[in-house]
Design a protein around this motif. Structure first.
Motif, mmCIF file in Angstrom:
data_model
loop_
_atom_site.group_PDB
_atom_site.id
_atom_site.type_symbol
_atom_site.label_atom_id
_atom_site.label_comp_id
_atom_site.label_asym_id
_atom_site.label_seq_id
_atom_site.Cartn_x
_atom_site.Cartn_y
_atom_site.Cartn_z
ATOM 1 N N ILE A 164 0.724 -1.023 0.439
ATOM 2 C CA ILE A 164 0.954 -0.091 0.003
ATOM 3 C C ILE A 164 0.924 1.116 0.372
ATOM 4 N N GLU A 165 2.107 1.318 0.130
ATOM 5 C CA GLU A 165 3.133 2.127 0.078
ATOM 6 C C GLU A 165 4.678 2.030 0.814
ATOM 7 N N GLN A 166 5.185 3.067 -0.370
ATOM 8 C CA GLN A 166 6.919 2.598 -0.479
ATOM 9 C C GLN A 166 7.425 3.908 -0.078
ATOM 10 N N LEU A 167 8.109 3.711 0.998
ATOM 11 C CA LEU A 167 8.469 5.145 1.056
ATOM 12 C C LEU A 167 10.349 5.478 1.551
ATOM 13 N N PRO A 168 10.509 6.244 0.302
ATOM 14 C CA PRO A 168 12.657 6.261 0.506
ATOM 15 C C PRO A 168 13.084 6.967 1.332
ATOM 16 N N LEU A 169 14.260 6.261 2.174
ATOM 17 C CA LEU A 169 14.170 6.679 3.576
ATOM 18 C C LEU A 169 15.614 7.239 3.354
ATOM 19 N N SER A 170 16.255 8.256 3.639
ATOM 20 C CA SER A 170 17.459 8.707 4.142
ATOM 21 C C SER A 170 18.435 8.684 5.125
ATOM 22 N N CYS A 171 19.134 7.822 5.148
ATOM 23 C CA CYS A 171 19.963 7.420 6.539
ATOM 24 C C CYS A 171 21.606 7.730 6.360
ATOM 25 N N ASP A 172 22.548 7.526 7.100
ATOM 26 C CA ASP A 172 24.674 7.601 6.934
ATOM 27 C C ASP A 172 24.855 6.284 7.599
ATOM 28 N N SER A 173 24.758 5.412 8.033
ATOM 29 C CA SER A 173 25.154 4.894 9.662
ATOM 30 C C SER A 173 26.632 5.627 9.877
ATOM 31 N N THR A 174 27.684 6.070 8.986
ATOM 32 C CA THR A 174 28.639 7.051 9.293
ATOM 33 C C THR A 174 28.263 8.307 10.181
ATOM 34 N N LYS A 175 26.700 8.971 10.196
ATOM 35 C CA LYS A 175 27.112 9.903 10.840
ATOM 36 C C LYS A 175 25.646 9.841 12.157
ATOM 37 N N TYR A 200 18.262 13.974 10.418
ATOM 38 C CA TYR A 200 17.639 12.720 10.567
ATOM 39 C C TYR A 200 15.917 12.781 11.156
ATOM 40 N N GLU A 201 16.172 13.736 12.040
ATOM 41 C CA GLU A 201 14.559 13.595 12.624
ATOM 42 C C GLU A 201 14.010 14.489 11.797
ATOM 43 N N PHE A 222 10.589 8.862 9.440
ATOM 44 C CA PHE A 222 11.898 8.428 9.581
ATOM 45 C C PHE A 222 13.005 8.077 10.387
ATOM 46 N N ILE A 223 14.362 8.166 10.861
ATOM 47 C CA ILE A 223 14.978 7.511 11.402
ATOM 48 C C ILE A 223 15.304 7.858 12.548
ATOM 49 N N VAL A 224 15.195 7.753 13.911
ATOM 50 C CA VAL A 224 15.536 8.257 15.190
ATOM 51 C C VAL A 224 16.712 8.265 15.528
ATOM 52 N N ASP A 225 17.161 9.394 15.696
ATOM 53 C CA ASP A 225 18.553 9.520 16.181
ATOM 54 C C ASP A 225 18.986 11.183 17.283
#
Length: 552
Positions: free
Chosen positions: A285-296, A367-368, A359-362
């Protein structure tokens, strides 16, 4: 049943068992090499609708006679190299409705006799050589309802035995990169879904049937071609692990936690898939792009994802979330790391939210503040002139909570304009004026547009002109009438000659007897045995003309 209740002792003595149905049980985790060991004559095994997550190397050791294996409706996202190495007689493999994102070159080792492979309803994104390497006798390949956009050159061309290929419901990109593939399909007369596989891009080929494409239609500009390959990252076998840990709900939000283990702790976020689940099916029903970088990220081994689900999910409905990361290796190489939550019932409220959805919680504000705005997307769009003054339209939109603006144009002139709810999938318009030009059916989700201008709409499909349909119908009727008239004439000629032969037969011509001399020119005679002549035709004889036979 599960792995602890079904043991080797349970199956002791079933040495002649040929078929085993284990559907809709509680088997979970991976299949081991000793699972069902001892069933040497087993030919059919069905383990659909369980919770199997991985296919490990050398699984199902001892099932040499197995010819059919069904593993559909599980949660398989890992296929290790040589997983099927012991199943050398397998002919049919069903892995549909799982979480498979990619396969490696060694995934199908040992399956040289396999004829049917079903990978439908998974997360495959491209057709590459790895997908079918080693399957030399494959006849049927089912890839329906994946996320396939590209088909790499040479990916299927070596499969001489392939007869049926199913690509329905994939967002195919029909450009120069699939030219070799299309030419191969046409040269080898491969059946592709009976003509139901269609292009999603570019706009000028949207909804075009794959089987009807010509090589000169599949083009790329030099900029598009180079940028495509410059940005392409080869997908390699994953060495990392992404494992779902926990899911909690709070109001209209969902917090999901994952453990991440990669070879060098370097990864990035890719996509979040949201599936609606019922008793037998899952629907994306939904496909959401996410953005994160493990180094950050503050702690790269733990990943927390916040989903503001109130604008997406329905209260008291069942869903499943699947996260895909990219594990980075040396150079530009990357591997896909997929993982899914267990099925859960959404207990939050259905609310209209604005701003960020996932969103990724950090602790890092970057990222927030990351957000994805909800948007409607047209995933399927077809139009056809079904009668002289009637156009039928079918469309499928990613979300039902929106309005779609529909316009029908003849050349550049607006013929009809309509506003519909996005939940409407099919509609028929009647009494449309018959024109000489092809019609274009156009849609948009923007409400502030110039409705009389075709350029204001986002997507258009071309249908045949009702006039051309009418002409085609007339020509077809004339051709059919001429054909039947010709057949009728031939039948009448045949009946005529047959009747003459039966009712008016030809009488044989009278041929004079050359062995006896004739006494009369007008009345031929026959001679009896003593040489005297007997008149056969003269009764009575009014006169006689004598003749002298001169023998030379």
């Amino acid at each position: 049943m599960n792995g602890t209740t079904l043991t080797l002792e349970t199956l002791d003595g079933l040495n002649s068992l040929q078929k085993l149905d284990l559907r809709k049980n509680l088997f979970s985790g991976s299949l081991g090499s000793n699972f069902l060991d001892g069933l040497r004559k087993l030919e059919v095994l069905d383990m659909s609708v369980n919770n199997i997550t991985a296919l490990r190397r050398g699984m199902l050791n001892g099932l040499e006679a197995l010819s059919s294996l069904k593993l559909s409706y599980n949660q398989i996202d890992v296929i290790e190299d040589q997983a099927f190495i012991n199943l050398k007689n397998l002919l049919a493999l069903d892995l549909s409705h799982n979480r498979i994102v990619s396969v490696s070159t060694g995934s199908w080792t040992g399956l040289s006799l396999l004829k049917t492979l079903d990978l439908s309803h998974n997360y495959l994104r491209t057709i590459a050589v790895d997908l079918t390497v080693g399957l030399t006798n494959l006849k049927t390949l089912v890839l329906a309802d994946n996320d396939i956009t590209g088909i790499r050159s040479g990916s299927l061309q070596k499969h001489d035995a392939l007869e049926n290929l199913v690509l329905t419901d994939n967002p195919l990109s029909c450009d120069c990169q699939i030219r070799d593939f299309v030419e191969w399909l046409q040269e080898n007369d491969i059946d592709v879904d009976g003509g139901t596989a269609v292009c999603a891009t570019p706009p000028e080929l949207e909804n075009a049937h794959l089987s009807e494409l010509k090589a000169d239609m599949l083009t790329c500009t030099s900029e598009e071609f180079s940028s495509e390959y410059d940005s392409y990252e080869p997908i390699i076998s994953s060495t990392g692990v992404l494992r779902f840990v926990n899911l909690t709900q709070d109001g209209a939000g969902i917090l999901v936690e994952w453990d991440v283990q990669t070879i060098n702790d370097v990864f990035s976020c890719d996509l979040l898939f949201i599936y609606s689940v019922d008793d037998t099916h899952e629907t994306l029903i939904e496909q959401l792009p996410l953005s994160c970088d493990s180094t950050k990220l503050e702690m790269s081994s733990k990943l927390k994802l916040m989903l503001l689900a109130g604008a997406i999910l329905e209260t008291n409905s069942t869903y499943r979330l699947c996260l895909v990361l990219l594990e980075h290796h040396s150079g530009d190489n990357a591997a896909l790391l997929p993982s899914c939550t267990d099925n859960f019932v959404y207990t939050g409220s259905r609310v209209e939210t604005e701003g960020k959805l996932a969103f990724i919680v950090d602790s890092n504000e970057e990222y927030e503040s990351y957000s994805v705005e909800p948007r409607a997307e047209l995933t399927a769009f077809h139009a056809n002139v079904t009668e002289i003054d009637t156009i039928s339209i079918f469309m499928r939109i990613s979300t039902p909570d929106c309005l779609v603006y529909l316009g029908i144009f003849e050349y550049e002139k607006i013929v009809l304009y309509k506003i519909l709810n996005c939940s409407v999938q099919s509609i028929t318009f009647r009494n449309i004026p018959t024109g000489y030009f092809d019609y274009e059916v156009c849609t948009t989700f923007e409400n502030q547009i110039d409705y009389s201008s075709k350029s204001s709409f986002q997507q258009c499909v071309i249908t045949k002109s009702p006039w051309s349909v009418s002409i085609e119908n007339i020509v077809l009727l004339v051709a059919i009438g001429f054909f039947f008239m010709l057949i009728s004439i031939l039948i009448l000629i045949f009946v005529y000659f047959l009747s003459r032969k039966i009712f008016f037969p030809l009488k044989p011509a009278l041929v004079p007897n050359r062995k006896s001399p004739s006494r009369s020119i007008l009345y031929p005679s026959m001679a009896d045995n003593d040489g005297s002549y007997i008149d056969d035709l003269r009764q009575p004889r009014p006169f006689e003309i004598s003749a002298t036979l001169i023998q030379i």
